[in-house]
Design a protein around this motif. Structure first.
Motif, short mmCIF file in Angstrom:
data_model
loop_
_atom_site.label_atom_id
_atom_site.label_comp_id
_atom_site.label_asym_id
_atom_site.label_seq_id
_atom_site.Cartn_x
_atom_site.Cartn_y
_atom_site.Cartn_z
N SER A 127 0.79 -1.23 0.00
CA SER A 127 0.00 0.00 0.00
C SER A 127 0.82 1.28 0.00
O SER A 127 0.35 2.32 -0.42
N PHE A 128 2.07 1.23 0.45
CA PHE A 128 2.81 2.50 0.57
C PHE A 128 3.40 2.85 -0.79
O PHE A 128 4.36 2.23 -1.27
N VAL A 129 2.82 3.86 -1.41
CA VAL A 129 3.11 4.19 -2.81
C VAL A 129 4.59 4.42 -3.10
O VAL A 129 5.13 3.83 -4.05
N PRO A 130 5.33 5.25 -2.34
CA PRO A 130 6.73 5.52 -2.71
C PRO A 130 7.59 4.25 -2.78
O PRO A 130 8.54 4.18 -3.57
N ALA A 131 7.22 3.23 -1.99
CA ALA A 131 8.01 1.99 -1.98
C ALA A 131 7.96 1.26 -3.32
O ALA A 131 8.82 0.43 -3.62
N SER A 132 6.97 1.60 -4.17
CA SER A 132 6.84 0.88 -5.45
C SER A 132 8.01 1.18 -6.38
O SER A 132 8.30 0.40 -7.29
N TRP A 133 8.72 2.29 -6.17
CA TRP A 133 9.90 2.60 -7.00
C TRP A 133 11.03 1.60 -6.73
O TRP A 133 11.87 1.36 -7.59
N ASP A 134 11.06 1.03 -5.53
CA ASP A 134 12.13 0.08 -5.19
C ASP A 134 11.93 -1.28 -5.86
O ASP A 134 12.88 -2.02 -6.03
N ASP A 135 10.67 -1.62 -6.18
CA ASP A 135 10.40 -2.94 -6.74
C ASP A 135 9.23 -2.86 -7.73
O ASP A 135 8.14 -3.38 -7.47
N THR A 160 5.78 -5.11 -7.66
CA THR A 160 4.52 -4.37 -7.49
C THR A 160 3.53 -4.78 -8.56
O THR A 160 2.35 -5.05 -8.30
N LEU A 161 4.03 -4.87 -9.80
CA LEU A 161 3.17 -5.24 -10.93
C LEU A 161 2.64 -6.66 -10.76
O LEU A 161 1.45 -6.93 -10.96
N ASP A 162 3.51 -7.57 -10.35
CA ASP A 162 3.08 -8.96 -10.23
C ASP A 162 2.05 -9.13 -9.12
O ASP A 162 1.05 -9.82 -9.29
N LEU A 163 2.29 -8.46 -8.00
CA LEU A 163 1.34 -8.61 -6.90
C LEU A 163 0.00 -7.97 -7.27
O LEU A 163 -1.06 -8.59 -7.11
N ILE A 164 0.03 -6.74 -7.77
CA ILE A 164 -1.23 -6.03 -8.02
C ILE A 164 -1.93 -6.56 -9.28
O ILE A 164 -3.07 -7.02 -9.23
N THR A 165 -1.25 -6.49 -10.42
CA THR A 165 -1.89 -6.86 -11.69
C THR A 165 -2.00 -8.38 -11.81
O THR A 165 -3.02 -8.91 -12.26
N GLY A 166 -0.92 -9.06 -11.41
CA GLY A 166 -0.90 -10.52 -11.53
C GLY A 166 -2.01 -11.16 -10.72
O GLY A 166 -2.72 -12.03 -11.21
N THR A 167 -2.17 -10.73 -9.47
CA THR A 167 -3.20 -11.35 -8.62
C THR A 167 -4.59 -11.12 -9.20
O THR A 167 -5.42 -12.04 -9.26
N ALA A 168 -4.84 -9.89 -9.65
CA ALA A 168 -6.16 -9.59 -10.25
C ALA A 168 -6.40 -10.49 -11.45
O ALA A 168 -7.47 -11.10 -11.59
N THR A 169 -5.40 -10.61 -12.32
CA THR A 169 -5.55 -11.40 -13.54
C THR A 169 -5.78 -12.88 -13.21
O THR A 169 -6.66 -13.53 -13.79
N ASN A 220 3.59 6.67 -11.08
CA ASN A 220 4.54 5.81 -10.36
C ASN A 220 4.17 4.35 -10.62
O ASN A 220 3.07 4.06 -11.12
N PRO A 221 5.10 3.43 -10.31
CA PRO A 221 4.85 2.01 -10.60
C PRO A 221 3.58 1.47 -9.92
O PRO A 221 2.87 0.64 -10.48
N TYR A 222 3.28 1.99 -8.75
CA TYR A 222 2.07 1.56 -8.04
C TYR A 222 0.83 1.94 -8.86
O TYR A 222 -0.05 1.12 -9.12
N GLY A 223 0.77 3.21 -9.28
CA GLY A 223 -0.38 3.69 -10.07
C GLY A 223 -0.50 2.94 -11.40
O GLY A 223 -1.59 2.60 -11.83
N ALA A 224 0.67 2.69 -12.03
CA ALA A 224 0.66 1.99 -13.33
C ALA A 224 0.14 0.56 -13.15
O ALA A 224 -0.65 0.07 -13.97
N ALA A 225 0.56 -0.10 -12.08
CA ALA A 225 0.10 -1.47 -11.83
C ALA A 225 -1.40 -1.50 -11.52
O ALA A 225 -2.14 -2.36 -12.01
N LYS A 226 -1.85 -0.53 -10.73
CA LYS A 226 -3.28 -0.45 -10.40
C LYS A 226 -4.11 -0.20 -11.67
O LYS A 226 -5.22 -0.71 -11.81
N LEU A 227 -3.54 0.60 -12.59
CA LEU A 227 -4.28 0.89 -13.83
C LEU A 227 -4.34 -0.36 -14.71
O LEU A 227 -5.38 -0.66 -15.31
N HIS A 228 -3.24 -1.09 -14.78
CA HIS A 228 -3.23 -2.33 -15.56
C HIS A 228 -4.27 -3.31 -14.99
O HIS A 228 -5.04 -3.93 -15.73
#
Ligand code: GDP
Length: 330
Positions: A83-91, A95-104, A146-154
């Protein structure tokens, strides 16, 4: 027949409030927790005895499909995310796999099994990102920053594709900041309420903060999870922007929190340039009129009440911790 709600991210703030809501409505609540995160079950607190836990790796498509098949959920709430948005830059990839992957994976499982399960995707105002107009509605263009927002959008588009192509009842809630005494302390609200309580109790004497002029649309997590549930009870599957529609500054937050404990914030708060984020947008504010109209939803807890509740909870917690540290409880 008892309805089953399957929740990913159940040990987070929203998982807690949503589980409470669903249990109160008579649902059987099952939380999907990765084997590596079993220790997070303690965060369920008073809910630990009332919800079921199913241990599954959210990146394992076959195991997730098996879980869905076995549990036959009436509704799935996909809340899992770092959930902590700035941390998404580190990984970004994680971030993409957890957010987008789980939804898919969950959407594919529901489709392949031919279930009538209703699906909620936890989206975020971060998908609007670089906003050109305020407030934002369901019609506002998405420009994540940011990567968090991009993953949530995907994840959001993946959900829309499953709805359009396969006719799944799937909805996305585009939620603005929502807070509670369960918000982790790295978020500015909790950071401030915790500091105000600690300073009041004489446990510390200063608070360093970033940009006092930063603005957000802060609501109460308990109100926002009510909107999630209402989305899945509607006649048609649609997406909704959920927020209070009101902007407050970090200065408003600090002032409200310190006045709850009878202190003048200006004596205790200093700004630290290191904590100021670059390139931020402060016009992220919801236009929740569609949810108000279609779901009959509206936020119940005002900004000042929210801050007061958080400060009081932190005072209580700190007093209890302190007493137990000095052995008075034993
Ligand atoms: P976010 O909206 O998900 O990033 O939630 P946060 O609670 O982390 O941040 C909310 C806003 O408060 C952002 O605009 C931050 O830049 C701002 N802010 C100002 N000072 C601080 C601080 O010391 N810590 C955090 N976390 N945010 C701060």
């Amino acid at each position: 027949m008892t309805k089953t709600a399957l929740i990913t991210g159940i040990t987070g703030q929203d998982g807690y409030y949503l589980s409470h809501l669903m249990l109160g409505k008579g649902y059987r609540v099952v939380g999907l927790i990765p084997p590596t995160r079993q220790s997070s079950i303690v965060k369920l607190g008073d809910l630990a005895e009332r919800v079921e836990i199913y241990s599954v790796d959210l990146t394992d498509a076959a195991a997730l499909t098996q879980a869905v098949e076995q549990l036959q959920p009436t509704e799935i709430y996909n809340l899992a995310a770092p959930s902590f948005v700035p941390a998404s830059w580190d990984d970004p990839l994680g971030t993409l796999d957890l957010i987008t992957g789980t939804a898919t994976r969950l959407l594919s499982a529901t489709r392949q099994l031919g279930l009538a399960t209703r699906f909620y995707q936890a989206s975020s105002s971060e998908i609007f990102g670089d906003v050109q107009s305020a407030p934002q509605s369901e019609e506002t263009p998405f420009r994540p920053k940011n990567p968090y927002g991009a993953a949530k959008l995907h994840a959001h588009w993946t959900m829309v594709h499953h709805r359009d192509r396969y006719g799944l009842f799937a909805c996305s809630g585009i939620l603005y900041n929502h807070e509670s005494p369960r918000r982790p302390p790295q978020f500015v609200t909790r950071k401030i309420t915790l500091a105000a309580a600690a300073i009041k109790l004489g446990l510390r004497d200063r608070l360093s903060i970033g940009n006092l002029d930063a603005k957000r649309d802060w609501g109460f997590a308990g109100d926002h999870v009510e909107a999630m549930w209402r989305m899945l009870q509607a006649a048609t599957a649609e997406d909704y922007v959920i927020g209070t529609g009101k902007l407050h500054t970090v200065r408003d937050l600090v002032s409200a929190a310190f006045s709850c404990v009878g202190l003048d914030w200006q004596k205790y708060v200093e700004t630290d340039p290191e904590l100021v984020r670059e390139d931020e947008h402060f016009q992220l504010v919801a236009d929740p009129s569609k949810a108000m109209r279609n779901l009959n939803w509206k936020p119940q807890v005002r900004f000042e009440q929210l801050v007061e509740t958080m400060v009081q909870a932190d005072l209580k917690r700190l007093v209890a911790n302190n007493l137990s540290t000095v052995g008075i409880h034993s």
